[in-house]
Design a protein around this motif. Structure first.
Motif, PDB file in Angstrom:
ATOM      1  N   ASP A 195       0.826  -1.204   0.000  1.00  0.00           N
ATOM      2  CA  ASP A 195       0.000   0.000   0.000  1.00  0.00           C
ATOM      3  C   ASP A 195       0.865   1.261   0.000  1.00  0.00           C
ATOM      4  N   ALA A 196       1.910   1.257   0.812  1.00  0.00           N
ATOM      5  CA  ALA A 196       2.772   2.440   0.909  1.00  0.00           C
ATOM      6  C   ALA A 196       3.442   2.755  -0.423  1.00  0.00           C
ATOM      7  N   LEU A 197       3.762   1.725  -1.197  1.00  0.00           N
ATOM      8  CA  LEU A 197       4.405   1.935  -2.495  1.00  0.00           C
ATOM      9  C   LEU A 197       3.413   2.394  -3.562  1.00  0.00           C
ATOM     10  N   GLY A 198       2.120   2.204  -3.305  1.00  0.00           N
ATOM     11  CA  GLY A 198       1.111   2.589  -4.284  1.00  0.00           C
ATOM     12  C   GLY A 198       0.362   1.418  -4.875  1.00  0.00           C
ATOM     13  N   GLY A 199       0.598   0.204  -4.340  1.00  0.00           N
ATOM     14  CA  GLY A 199      -0.156  -0.972  -4.765  1.00  0.00           C
ATOM     15  C   GLY A 199      -1.569  -0.941  -4.241  1.00  0.00           C
ATOM     16  N   PHE A 223      -5.693  -1.440   6.667  1.00  0.00           N
ATOM     17  CA  PHE A 223      -4.392  -1.607   6.027  1.00  0.00           C
ATOM     18  C   PHE A 223      -3.888  -0.331   5.376  1.00  0.00           C
ATOM     19  N   SER A 224      -4.747   0.326   4.607  1.00  0.00           N
ATOM     20  CA  SER A 224      -4.279   1.392   3.726  1.00  0.00           C
ATOM     21  C   SER A 224      -4.009   2.700   4.467  1.00  0.00           C
ATOM     22  N   PHE A 225      -2.977   3.394   3.997  1.00  0.00           N
ATOM     23  CA  PHE A 225      -2.657   4.726   4.519  1.00  0.00           C
ATOM     24  C   PHE A 225      -3.494   5.798   3.831  1.00  0.00           C
ATOM     25  N   THR A 250       6.717   5.437   0.802  1.00  0.00           N
ATOM     26  CA  THR A 250       5.808   6.191  -0.066  1.00  0.00           C
ATOM     27  C   THR A 250       6.542   7.200  -0.957  1.00  0.00           C
ATOM     28  N   GLU A 251       7.568   7.834  -0.452  1.00  0.00           N
ATOM     29  CA  GLU A 251       8.318   8.765  -1.311  1.00  0.00           C
ATOM     30  C   GLU A 251       8.937   8.026  -2.498  1.00  0.00           C
ATOM     31  N   HIS A 301       8.114   8.536  -6.501  1.00  0.00           N
ATOM     32  CA  HIS A 301       9.174   8.738  -7.493  1.00  0.00           C
ATOM     33  C   HIS A 301       9.023   7.765  -8.666  1.00  0.00           C
ATOM     34  N   LEU A 302       8.560   6.558  -8.375  1.00  0.00           N
ATOM     35  CA  LEU A 302       8.353   5.561  -9.428  1.00  0.00           C
ATOM     36  C   LEU A 302       7.156   5.898 -10.319  1.00  0.00           C
ATOM     37  N   GLY A 303       6.244   6.711  -9.794  1.00  0.00           N
ATOM     38  CA  GLY A 303       5.027   7.009 -10.539  1.00  0.00           C
ATOM     39  C   GLY A 303       3.843   6.172 -10.098  1.00  0.00           C
ATOM     40  N   LEU A 304       3.962   5.531  -8.925  1.00  0.00           N
ATOM     41  CA  LEU A 304       2.875   4.699  -8.397  1.00  0.00           C
ATOM     42  C   LEU A 304       2.050   5.431  -7.339  1.00  0.00           C
TER      43      LEU A 304
END
Length: 620
Positions: free
Chosen positions: A62-66, A225-227, A446-447, A451-454
């Motif tokens: 979730d933190a990465l954008g999944g 779960f999600s932020f 998350t940062e 940066h990845l665009g997710l």
């Protein structure tokens, strides 16, 4: 009929869904190929997400954008934070989920991403040009071109289902297996193996007597779960606990002569930490009972998942044994449990990006790599989708370190050490678990996800604000001094020693048994101060202060170990040039093709002397 896609994802389970969503969100044109559009995102086994170490993985996704955390929140029927009695490094969120709602939310989410197309058919082969994948072949003879392919076939590759003495092809109950891909990969030089997993019977909840069981309600104040701004539960469904007994065990033993596992008809190794009920009573013959978790499958169904009763015994034996469990005397069974064997490919054949070593732009994720569990599959899918997109855009691969995420631990374990049995994540596998807590996944990742665009701009803004608030609260707690006359009476009521001089709130928080809530009670001004911060920030501040020395120690240890990651090794490095390497070490290095000296140091069979020799050689 088809354009050339940037990424084709084969399989729409947890790994496939995350891979497709990640690559498409980052800008790739994606085709998601599945044998059945109605089973996208299906929970094939238990209707739950998270748990010990697995919950940390969901929060990292979730933190990465999944999307797994968001989907879990939208479909949960119960929330529990496990291991609350232990330190925060062990706290693990878990949701019980509505199985149908979970799959529905996944499909809606994927259909809402404009870059994703869908195709319902079996992918039976790959299009290979030289040493590079250029698309897939389907069972109808179609050839669909792509710049990269992610295989997330789950248990479908030559899947074989066992129930007693019966066996038949299937990737899941009532679904056919996938054929052709294993045979082609083996012909290309890949090693393959067989693994096994299982599932318990499903029963009619209306036929159970819950008065004979222990109720297991959700947390009084359920989390999520999600932020992001997903909503916590307003109401929850309870699970229940009951136990097997000698009568259950005797009934099960009657079927051992027909057990595919005991009679050797199953060749694949099953998960060590999730054994079948017959394996439990055989291996732990001294135990007179085993726990059974009675888990509802959703808001609007009577179907019950009998967790802890995974089995491949004949269906009549399963039913007879179930009736001997307290509360199950009048049970009606919807379908029996079964075991399933399937092909996997030892993950030492992968790079840390999950790209295969033998074929460029081909990625493996999920059970094809020898893992078990939704969460383990989902995080691999996320990473494979990210890296497939990065590769075709000539960008460096995204590799998470062991000190950055449980996801990094999992992938490094798989690629570096391999696995001979279904791999499951545990907190004990992570040497930096104080750093890798579930509460700080957003601060860690998350940062990077943005940066990845997710991760969205909104997510980034929230994290930056949280960091600012946390820094301010830590400063305030350090600056806030208590006079002994104001707090000693309160400290005595908390059964902790009094103070003789002015003491800061931060110093008091280092004491066992004193947390943010206790600090609030000591002084009205403190309560006013803390009310200006969210509970997430307050909890984060408490953990940071209380475990400061441990956190600092792990940071230093990580920095020391990761200095070895600076020594890069070319993919085509000739280990035969170094005569001082041990023969076993040379063999392992040539097979695994490690990318750094750090990875070399974690390979089983490579000695410290081999590491030193290689480090000196590369240093020259």
């Amino acid at each position: 009929m088809f354009p050339e896609y940037d990424v084709i994802v084969v399989g729409a389970g947890h790994a496939g869904c995350e891979a497709a969503a990640a690559a498409a969100t980052m800008g790739s044109r994606v085709l998601l190929v599945t044998m059945n559009m109605t089973t996208i995102g299906q929970m094939s086994c238990n209707p739950a997400m998270g748990g010990v170490a697995k919950g940390q993985i969901v929060r990292e996704i979730d933190a990465l954008g999944g999307l797994s955390g968001i989907i879990s929140d939208k479909s949960m029927i119960q929330f529990r934070m496990l291991n609350r009695s232990k330190g925060p490094a062990m706290w693990s969120p878990r949701t019980q989920n509505d199985r149908l709602k979970f799959a529905e939310e996944w499909r809606l989410a994927l259909e809402g991403i404009k870059n994703i197309d869908f195709w319902q058919e079996m992918a039976c082969g790959l299009l290979i040009k030289g040493k590079k994948v250029v698309g897939i072949k389907t069972s109808l003879g179609l050839e669909i071109k792509a710049k990269s392919v992610v295989l997330t076939n789950g248990t479908f590759l030559n899947g074989l289902i066992h129930i007693g003495e019966k066996n038949f092809g299937g990737g899941r109950t009532a679904e056919r297996p996938s054929t052709g891909i294993t045979e082609q990969l083996v012909s290309l030089g890949f090693d393959s193996g067989r693994m096994k997993t299982g599932t318990p019977p499903r029963v009619d909840g209306r036929s159970l007597d819950y008065s004979k069981m222990e109720e297991q309600p959700g947390d009084p104040s359920p989390g999520k779960f999600s932020f992001t701004d997903t909503l916590p539960l307003a109401r929850q469904m309870s699970c229940w606990i009951t136990y097997t007994n000698d009568a259950v065990h005797r009934e099960l033993e009657k079927g051992f002569a027909q057990s595919p596992m005991f009679q050797g008809r199953i060749k694949g190794l099953g998960p060590r930490y999730c054994p079948s009920i017959e394996d439990k009573i055989n291996r732990f013959a001294d135990r007179d009972r085993h726990q059974i978790f009675v888990e509802p499958e959703g808001w609007n169904t009577v179907e019950i998942y009998v967790n802890g009763f995974s089995t491949s015994l004949p269906e009549n034996v399963q039913y007879s044994a179930l009736t001997k469990i307290p509360g199950f005397e009048k049970v009606r069974m919807f379908r029996p449990g079964y075991a399933i064997e399937y092909d996997y490919f030892p993950p030492t054949q992968l790079k840390l990006s999950l790209e295969t070593q033998l074929i460029d732009n081909l990625y493996f994720a999920g059970q094809i790599n020898g893992t078990t569990g939704y969460e383990e599959a989902a995080c691999q899918g996320l990473m494979a989708g990210i890296n497939a997109h990065l590769k075709i855009n000539d960008r460096e691969p995204f590799i998470l370190k062991r000190s950055q995420a449980y996801i990094g631990v999992l992938i490094d374990d798989l690629v570096t050490k391999g696995t001979l049995e279904p791999y499951r994540m545990f907190t004990s596998r992570a040497e930096y678990r104080i750093l890798l807590r579930q509460d700080n996944a957003d601060l860690r990742l998350t940062e990077t996800g943005h940066h990845l665009g997710l991760a969205s701009d909104f997510r980034l803004a929230n994290v930056l604000n949280k960091k600012t608030q946390l820094k301010k609260l830590l400063q305030d707690l350090t600056a806030l001094k208590f006079d002994p006359n104001d707090i000693n009476v309160g400290l005595e009521t908390m059964n902790t020693s009094t103070v003789r001089e002015k003491t800061s709130a931060a110093q008091l928080l280092k004491r066992p048994g004193i947390g943010i809530h206790e600090i609030k009670k000591l002084s009205p001004p403190t309560a006013v101060l803390l009310n200006n911060f969210s509970s997430d920030v307050a909890d984060q501040a408490e953990i940071t202060i209380k475990y400061d020395s441990y956190i600092e120690r792990e940071h230093k240890m990580a920095e020391k170990i990761e200095s070895l990651e600076m020594f890069k090794i070319r993919p085509d490095f000739n280990y035969d040039l170094i005569k001082a390497l041990s023969s076993e070490g040379r063999e392992k290095l040539k097979k695994i093709r490690p990318e750094t000296i750090g990875q070399v140091s974690r390979i089983s069979g490579v000695s410290p002397a081999d590491v030193s020799v290689l480090t000196v050689y590369l240093g020259r």
